[in-house]
Enzyme design. Structure first.
Site, PDB file in Angstrom:
ATOM      1  N   ASP A  35       0.366  -1.550  -0.343  1.00 43.85           N
ATOM      2  CA  ASP A  35      -0.424   0.015  -0.168  1.00 43.85           C
ATOM      3  C   ASP A  35       1.304   1.235  -0.515  1.00 43.85           C
ATOM      4  O   ASP A  35       1.386   1.342   0.579  1.00 43.85           O
ATOM      5  CB  ASP A  35      -0.958   0.127   1.178  1.00 43.85           C
ATOM      6  CG  ASP A  35      -2.197  -0.812   1.071  1.00 43.85           C
ATOM      7  OD1 ASP A  35      -2.313  -1.218  -0.027  1.00 43.85           O
ATOM      8  OD2 ASP A  35      -3.051  -0.795   2.050  1.00 43.85           O
ATOM      9  N   ILE A  36      -0.065   2.217  -0.691  1.00 42.45           N
ATOM     10  CA  ILE A  36       0.865   3.669  -1.152  1.00 42.45           C
ATOM     11  C   ILE A  36       1.212   4.293   0.325  1.00 42.45           C
ATOM     12  O   ILE A  36       2.708   5.022   0.717  1.00 42.45           O
ATOM     13  CB  ILE A  36       0.312   4.133  -1.940  1.00 42.45           C
ATOM     14  CG1 ILE A  36       1.524   5.237  -2.524  1.00 42.45           C
ATOM     15  CG2 ILE A  36      -0.408   4.723  -2.305  1.00 42.45           C
ATOM     16  CD1 ILE A  36       1.818   6.355  -3.586  1.00 42.45           C
ATOM     17  N   ASP A  37       0.512   3.934   1.395  1.00 42.18           N
ATOM     18  CA  ASP A  37       0.274   4.988   2.629  1.00 42.18           C
ATOM     19  C   ASP A  37       0.496   3.847   3.733  1.00 42.18           C
ATOM     20  O   ASP A  37      -0.019   3.896   4.568  1.00 42.18           O
ATOM     21  CB  ASP A  37      -1.231   5.448   2.802  1.00 42.18           C
ATOM     22  CG  ASP A  37      -2.521   3.835   2.979  1.00 42.18           C
ATOM     23  OD1 ASP A  37      -2.251   2.967   2.524  1.00 42.18           O
ATOM     24  OD2 ASP A  37      -3.689   3.940   3.795  1.00 42.18           O
ATOM     25  N   HIS A  57      -2.728 -10.612   8.374  1.00 37.71           N
ATOM     26  CA  HIS A  57      -3.175  -9.080   9.070  1.00 37.71           C
ATOM     27  C   HIS A  57      -3.070  -8.650  10.438  1.00 37.71           C
ATOM     28  O   HIS A  57      -3.463 -10.219  11.444  1.00 37.71           O
ATOM     29  CB  HIS A  57      -4.597  -9.330   8.626  1.00 37.71           C
ATOM     30  CG  HIS A  57      -5.069  -8.233   8.369  1.00 37.71           C
ATOM     31  ND1 HIS A  57      -5.528  -7.049   9.083  1.00 37.71           N
ATOM     32  CD2 HIS A  57      -5.879  -7.364   7.403  1.00 37.71           C
ATOM     33  CE1 HIS A  57      -6.233  -6.115   8.801  1.00 37.71           C
ATOM     34  NE2 HIS A  57      -6.347  -6.337   7.428  1.00 37.71           N
ATOM     35  N   PRO A  58      -2.565  -8.175  10.629  1.00 41.16           N
ATOM     36  CA  PRO A  58      -2.240  -7.728  12.194  1.00 41.16           C
ATOM     37  C   PRO A  58      -3.670  -7.257  13.104  1.00 41.16           C
ATOM     38  O   PRO A  58      -3.431  -7.686  14.085  1.00 41.16           O
ATOM     39  CB  PRO A  58      -1.846  -6.118  11.849  1.00 41.16           C
ATOM     40  CG  PRO A  58      -1.957  -5.311  10.662  1.00 41.16           C
ATOM     41  CD  PRO A  58      -2.569  -6.561   9.525  1.00 41.16           C
ATOM     42  N   THR A  69     -13.368 -11.856   8.645  1.00 41.38           N
ATOM     43  CA  THR A  69     -13.581 -11.264   7.726  1.00 41.38           C
ATOM     44  C   THR A  69     -13.481 -11.737   6.402  1.00 41.38           C
ATOM     45  O   THR A  69     -13.407 -10.625   5.636  1.00 41.38           O
ATOM     46  CB  THR A  69     -13.615 -10.240   7.894  1.00 41.38           C
ATOM     47  OG1 THR A  69     -12.941  -9.267   8.321  1.00 41.38           O
ATOM     48  CG2 THR A  69     -14.023  -9.576   9.840  1.00 41.38           C
ATOM     49  N   GLU A 127      -8.608  -8.214  -1.521  1.00 44.36           N
ATOM     50  CA  GLU A 127      -8.226  -8.379  -0.243  1.00 44.36           C
ATOM     51  C   GLU A 127      -9.507  -9.924   0.216  1.00 44.36           C
ATOM     52  O   GLU A 127      -8.812 -11.131  -0.142  1.00 44.36           O
ATOM     53  CB  GLU A 127      -8.434  -7.478   1.182  1.00 44.36           C
ATOM     54  CG  GLU A 127      -7.951  -8.540   2.621  1.00 44.36           C
ATOM     55  CD  GLU A 127      -8.002  -7.440   3.501  1.00 44.36           C
ATOM     56  OE1 GLU A 127      -6.579  -7.246   3.945  1.00 44.36           O
ATOM     57  OE2 GLU A 127      -8.643  -7.223   4.247  1.00 44.36           O
TER      58      GLU A 127
END
Length: 178
Positions: A35-37, A57-58, A69, A127
């Site tokens: 991800d860029i952010d 995934h954290p 999910t 995702e």
């Protein structure tokens, strides 16, 4: 592309085409989609390399599988039944060999398109499809959440070093639609 979800879903096609049109003629062994952010806070080295690399995934590294999910609607090609799944993988960081990542992105893009043609959008867009892909095609390398943490100041006793994390942002501003 008016919604952040559309931009996010488009990453699989962008990466697929980048590999086909530019990178396949070069001498690249590995590629990672990040991800860029996000920002590097620690070393990320050769220990992260593998044929197919997934990052836990954290938000779900210490969560029971039945609370993941995953996409739970059988109509979607991203569908994962409640009794299946090993880990919940972060869509914000994955990688591996050019060939394996190309296959992953092409498969996910095809499944996203089929779902769209059937008026289905998986709960977490690409995702969800990445998680389905990793269910059927186990990563050869599994990285801990320290490689894709959420918030540098958010700690967890099990995480001793944060290597890579999202940059804090105002989600209401950058994700104005639901």
């Amino acid at each position: 592309l008016n919604r952040w979800q559309d931009i996010s879903m488009n990453r699989m096609e962008k990466l697929e085409k980048l590999i086909e049109n530019e990178l396949s003629s070069e001498v690249y062994d590995y590629i990672f989609c990040l991800d860029i952010d996000t920002k590097f806070y620690g070393r990320w080295g050769a220990e992260s390399l593998g044929r197919l690399v997934g990052v836990i995934h954290p938000w779900f590294f210490d969560t029971p599988r039945n609370q993941f999910t995953y996409e739970r609607r059988p109509e979607s090609l991203a569908y994962i039944p409640a009794v299946e799944g090993d880990y919940y993988y972060a869509g914000a960081a994955f990688g591996g060999s050019l060939e394996d990542v190309h296959h992953l992105t092409k498969t996910c893009r095809e499944h996203l398109n089929i779902d769209a043609a059937n008026s289905i959008e998986a709960v977490w867009q690409e995702e969800s499809h990445l998680n389905k892909y990793f269910l059927l095609n186990k990563p050869s390398k599994l990285l801990s959440p320290e490689y894709m943490w959420r918030g540098i100041n958010e700690g967890a006793a099990q995480i001793k070093k944060i290597r890579f994390a999202n940059v804090p942002k105002n989600y209401a501003e950058v994700r104005p639609n639901p």
